[in-house]
Design a protein around this motif. Structure first.
Motif, short mmCIF file in Angstrom:
data_model
loop_
_atom_site.label_atom_id
_atom_site.label_comp_id
_atom_site.label_asym_id
_atom_site.label_seq_id
_atom_site.Cartn_x
_atom_site.Cartn_y
_atom_site.Cartn_z
N HIS A 264 0.84 -1.19 0.00
CA HIS A 264 0.00 0.00 0.00
C HIS A 264 0.88 1.25 0.00
CE1 HIS A 264 -2.44 3.24 1.67
NE2 HIS A 264 -3.48 2.61 1.20
N GLU A 265 1.93 1.21 0.79
CA GLU A 265 2.84 2.36 0.86
C GLU A 265 3.53 2.60 -0.48
OE1 GLU A 265 6.77 3.81 3.39
OE2 GLU A 265 5.64 2.08 4.08
N LEU A 266 3.96 1.54 -1.14
CA LEU A 266 4.61 1.67 -2.45
C LEU A 266 3.62 2.24 -3.46
CD1 LEU A 266 6.87 1.22 -4.52
CD2 LEU A 266 6.07 -1.14 -4.73
N CYS A 267 2.41 1.72 -3.47
CA CYS A 267 1.39 2.18 -4.42
C CYS A 267 1.10 3.67 -4.20
CB CYS A 267 0.13 1.35 -4.24
SG CYS A 267 -1.09 1.58 -5.53
N SER A 268 0.91 4.07 -2.96
CA SER A 268 0.65 5.48 -2.65
C SER A 268 1.82 6.36 -3.07
CB SER A 268 0.40 5.65 -1.16
OG SER A 268 -0.77 5.02 -0.79
N TYR A 269 3.03 5.89 -2.81
CA TYR A 269 4.22 6.66 -3.16
C TYR A 269 4.32 6.84 -4.68
CZ TYR A 269 8.98 8.38 -3.23
OH TYR A 269 10.10 9.16 -3.45
N ILE A 270 4.07 5.78 -5.41
CA ILE A 270 4.13 5.87 -6.88
C ILE A 270 3.11 6.88 -7.40
CG2 ILE A 270 3.60 4.60 -9.01
CD1 ILE A 270 5.11 2.23 -7.80
N PHE A 271 1.90 6.84 -6.87
CA PHE A 271 0.89 7.80 -7.30
C PHE A 271 1.30 9.24 -6.95
CE2 PHE A 271 -1.75 4.25 -8.26
CZ PHE A 271 -2.67 4.73 -9.17
N THR A 272 1.91 9.41 -5.80
CA THR A 272 2.34 10.75 -5.38
C THR A 272 3.43 11.30 -6.29
OG1 THR A 272 1.78 10.27 -3.08
CG2 THR A 272 3.30 12.09 -3.47
N VAL A 273 4.47 10.50 -6.55
CA VAL A 273 5.60 11.02 -7.32
C VAL A 273 5.30 11.13 -8.81
CG1 VAL A 273 7.33 10.28 -5.66
CG2 VAL A 273 6.78 8.79 -7.58
N THR A 274 4.36 10.33 -9.30
CA THR A 274 4.08 10.40 -10.74
C THR A 274 3.09 11.50 -11.09
OG1 THR A 274 2.42 8.64 -10.51
CG2 THR A 274 4.64 7.98 -11.21
N GLN A 275 2.45 12.10 -10.10
CA GLN A 275 1.53 13.20 -10.39
C GLN A 275 2.26 14.39 -11.01
OE1 GLN A 275 -0.45 14.17 -6.75
NE2 GLN A 275 -2.00 12.58 -7.01
N LYS A 276 3.52 14.55 -10.68
CA LYS A 276 4.28 15.69 -11.17
C LYS A 276 5.20 15.32 -12.33
CE LYS A 276 4.07 17.82 -6.67
NZ LYS A 276 4.77 18.26 -5.48
N SER A 277 4.99 14.16 -12.88
CA SER A 277 5.80 13.74 -14.01
C SER A 277 5.48 14.58 -15.24
CB SER A 277 5.54 12.26 -14.35
OG SER A 277 5.96 11.45 -13.30
N PRO A 278 6.45 14.74 -16.12
CA PRO A 278 6.19 15.50 -17.36
C PRO A 278 5.04 14.88 -18.15
CG PRO A 278 8.53 15.08 -17.10
CD PRO A 278 7.84 14.31 -16.03
N LYS A 279 4.27 15.75 -18.77
CA LYS A 279 3.08 15.33 -19.52
C LYS A 279 3.41 14.32 -20.61
CE LYS A 279 -1.04 17.43 -21.45
NZ LYS A 279 -1.71 18.68 -21.78
N GLN A 280 4.58 14.45 -21.20
CA GLN A 280 4.95 13.55 -22.30
C GLN A 280 5.08 12.10 -21.87
OE1 GLN A 280 8.55 15.69 -23.09
NE2 GLN A 280 9.84 13.97 -22.49
N PHE A 281 5.23 11.85 -20.56
CA PHE A 281 5.38 10.48 -20.05
C PHE A 281 4.10 9.96 -19.40
CE2 PHE A 281 9.77 12.22 -19.71
CZ PHE A 281 10.31 11.46 -20.73
N ARG A 282 3.01 10.70 -19.49
CA ARG A 282 1.78 10.33 -18.80
C ARG A 282 1.26 8.96 -19.22
NH1 ARG A 282 -2.16 14.87 -19.00
NH2 ARG A 282 -0.78 15.66 -17.38
N PHE A 283 1.35 8.63 -20.49
CA PHE A 283 0.80 7.37 -20.97
C PHE A 283 1.84 6.29 -21.15
CE2 PHE A 283 -2.16 10.69 -22.37
CZ PHE A 283 -3.28 10.27 -21.68
N THR A 284 3.08 6.58 -20.79
CA THR A 284 4.11 5.55 -20.87
C THR A 284 4.52 5.16 -19.45
OG1 THR A 284 5.77 7.29 -21.17
CG2 THR A 284 4.97 6.17 -23.15
N PHE A 285 5.49 5.86 -18.90
CA PHE A 285 6.00 5.50 -17.58
C PHE A 285 4.97 5.71 -16.47
CE2 PHE A 285 10.06 6.71 -19.73
CZ PHE A 285 10.51 5.42 -19.88
N THR A 286 4.35 6.86 -16.46
CA THR A 286 3.43 7.19 -15.38
C THR A 286 2.28 6.19 -15.30
OG1 THR A 286 3.97 9.53 -15.62
CG2 THR A 286 1.96 9.01 -14.44
#
Length: 136
Positions: A2-24
Protein backbone atom coordinates in the motif's frame (compact mmCIF):
# COMPACT_ATOMS: atom_id res chain seq x y z
CA UNK A 1 2.54 -2.65 -0.88
CA UNK A 2 0.00 0.00 0.00
CA UNK A 3 2.84 2.36 0.86
CA UNK A 4 4.61 1.67 -2.45
CA UNK A 5 1.39 2.18 -4.42
CA UNK A 6 0.65 5.48 -2.65
CA UNK A 7 4.22 6.66 -3.16
CA UNK A 8 4.13 5.87 -6.88
CA UNK A 9 0.89 7.80 -7.30
CA UNK A 10 2.34 10.75 -5.38
CA UNK A 11 5.60 11.02 -7.32
CA UNK A 12 4.08 10.40 -10.74
CA UNK A 13 1.53 13.20 -10.39
CA UNK A 14 4.28 15.69 -11.17
CA UNK A 15 5.80 13.74 -14.01
CA UNK A 16 6.19 15.50 -17.36
CA UNK A 17 3.08 15.33 -19.52
CA UNK A 18 4.95 13.55 -22.30
CA UNK A 19 5.38 10.48 -20.05
CA UNK A 20 1.78 10.33 -18.80
CA UNK A 21 0.80 7.37 -20.97
CA UNK A 22 4.11 5.55 -20.87
CA UNK A 23 6.00 5.50 -17.58
CA UNK A 24 3.43 7.19 -15.38
CA UNK A 25 0.48 5.05 -16.41
CA UNK A 26 2.46 1.82 -16.43
CA UNK A 27 3.92 2.45 -12.97
CA UNK A 28 0.52 3.27 -11.54
CA UNK A 29 -1.25 0.32 -13.20
CA UNK A 30 1.47 -2.13 -12.20
CA UNK A 31 1.33 -1.03 -8.57
CA UNK A 32 -2.45 -1.47 -8.57
CA UNK A 33 -2.01 -4.92 -10.14
CA UNK A 34 0.20 -6.00 -7.25
CA UNK A 35 -2.42 -4.88 -4.75
CA UNK A 36 -5.04 -6.84 -6.65
CA UNK A 37 -2.91 -10.01 -6.72
CA UNK A 38 -2.24 -9.73 -2.99
CA UNK A 39 -5.92 -9.30 -2.19
CA UNK A 40 -6.87 -12.22 -4.44
CA UNK A 41 -4.24 -14.45 -2.82
CA UNK A 42 -5.32 -13.43 0.66
CA UNK A 43 -8.98 -14.10 -0.10
CA UNK A 44 -8.25 -17.57 -1.50
CA UNK A 45 -8.56 -20.08 1.34
CA UNK A 46 -5.63 -22.31 2.25
CA UNK A 47 -7.18 -25.76 2.57
CA UNK A 48 -5.18 -28.98 2.22
CA UNK A 49 -8.32 -30.75 1.03
CA UNK A 50 -8.55 -28.41 -1.96
CA UNK A 51 -5.17 -28.28 -3.72
CA UNK A 52 -6.66 -26.32 -6.63
CA UNK A 53 -7.35 -23.39 -4.31
CA UNK A 54 -3.79 -23.55 -3.01
CA UNK A 55 -2.52 -23.53 -6.60
CA UNK A 56 -4.63 -20.45 -7.34
CA UNK A 57 -3.29 -18.74 -4.21
CA UNK A 58 0.30 -19.52 -5.18
CA UNK A 59 -0.37 -18.25 -8.71
CA UNK A 60 -1.55 -14.89 -7.36
CA UNK A 61 1.39 -14.71 -4.95
CA UNK A 62 3.85 -15.37 -7.77
CA UNK A 63 2.25 -12.70 -9.93
CA UNK A 64 2.50 -10.33 -6.96
CA UNK A 65 6.18 -11.28 -6.60
CA UNK A 66 6.99 -10.66 -10.28
CA UNK A 67 5.15 -7.39 -10.85
CA UNK A 68 7.35 -5.31 -8.47
CA UNK A 69 10.39 -6.31 -10.54
CA UNK A 70 8.68 -4.76 -13.55
CA UNK A 71 7.89 -1.68 -11.48
CA UNK A 72 11.57 -1.44 -10.58
CA UNK A 73 12.69 -1.59 -14.20
CA UNK A 74 10.09 0.98 -15.21
CA UNK A 75 11.23 3.26 -12.38
CA UNK A 76 14.85 3.04 -13.52
CA UNK A 77 13.86 3.81 -17.10
CA UNK A 78 11.69 6.70 -15.90
CA UNK A 79 14.64 8.04 -13.91
CA UNK A 80 16.90 7.83 -16.96
CA UNK A 81 14.35 9.88 -18.92
CA UNK A 82 14.17 12.48 -16.11
CA UNK A 83 10.60 11.47 -15.29
CA UNK A 84 11.60 10.51 -11.74
CA UNK A 85 14.32 11.82 -9.47
CA UNK A 86 17.16 9.55 -8.33
CA UNK A 87 15.93 9.70 -4.72
CA UNK A 88 12.42 8.76 -5.82
CA UNK A 89 13.76 5.77 -7.73
CA UNK A 90 15.81 4.71 -4.69
CA UNK A 91 12.72 4.99 -2.48
CA UNK A 92 10.70 2.86 -4.90
CA UNK A 93 13.50 0.29 -4.96
CA UNK A 94 13.59 0.09 -1.17
CA UNK A 95 9.83 -0.32 -0.93
CA UNK A 96 9.94 -3.04 -3.59
CA UNK A 97 12.57 -4.93 -1.59
CA UNK A 98 10.47 -4.68 1.56
CA UNK A 99 7.35 -5.92 -0.25
CA UNK A 100 9.12 -8.84 -1.87
CA UNK A 101 10.70 -9.90 1.43
CA UNK A 102 7.34 -9.84 3.22
CA UNK A 103 5.66 -11.71 0.38
CA UNK A 104 8.43 -14.30 0.32
CA UNK A 105 7.91 -14.97 4.01
CA UNK A 106 4.17 -15.30 3.47
CA UNK A 107 4.72 -17.78 0.64
CA UNK A 108 7.07 -19.91 2.76
CA UNK A 109 4.58 -19.87 5.63
CA UNK A 110 1.73 -20.92 3.32
CA UNK A 111 3.83 -23.73 1.88
CA UNK A 112 4.55 -25.10 5.34
CA UNK A 113 0.91 -24.75 6.42
CA UNK A 114 -0.29 -26.53 3.29
CA UNK A 115 2.10 -29.40 3.94
CA UNK A 116 0.90 -29.61 7.53
CA UNK A 117 4.20 -28.51 9.06
CA UNK A 118 4.17 -26.41 12.19
CA UNK A 119 4.64 -22.72 11.58
CA UNK A 120 6.17 -20.65 14.38
CA UNK A 121 3.78 -18.06 15.72
CA UNK A 122 5.12 -14.57 16.21
CA UNK A 123 4.66 -12.73 19.47
CA UNK A 124 1.55 -10.54 19.38
CA UNK A 125 2.18 -6.86 18.84
CA UNK A 126 1.73 -4.54 21.82
CA UNK A 127 -1.85 -3.37 22.24
CA UNK A 128 -0.98 0.26 21.51
CA UNK A 129 0.84 -0.45 18.24
CA UNK A 130 -0.87 0.55 15.00
CA UNK A 131 -1.47 -2.16 12.39
CA UNK A 132 1.39 -2.71 9.97
CA UNK A 133 0.51 -0.94 6.65
CA UNK A 134 3.21 -2.90 4.79
CA UNK A 135 1.11 -6.06 4.73
CA UNK A 136 -0.46 -4.81 1.50
Amino acid sequence: MHELCSYIFTVTQKSPKQFRFTFTGRLQNSSLNVLEYLIRANETPLDRKQPALYAERVFCQRKAMTEPVIIGYLAVMAMEQKCLLVKQCEQISGLITDCRNLLGGWMISDKKRFRGESVPVREPAPALAAPDPEIF
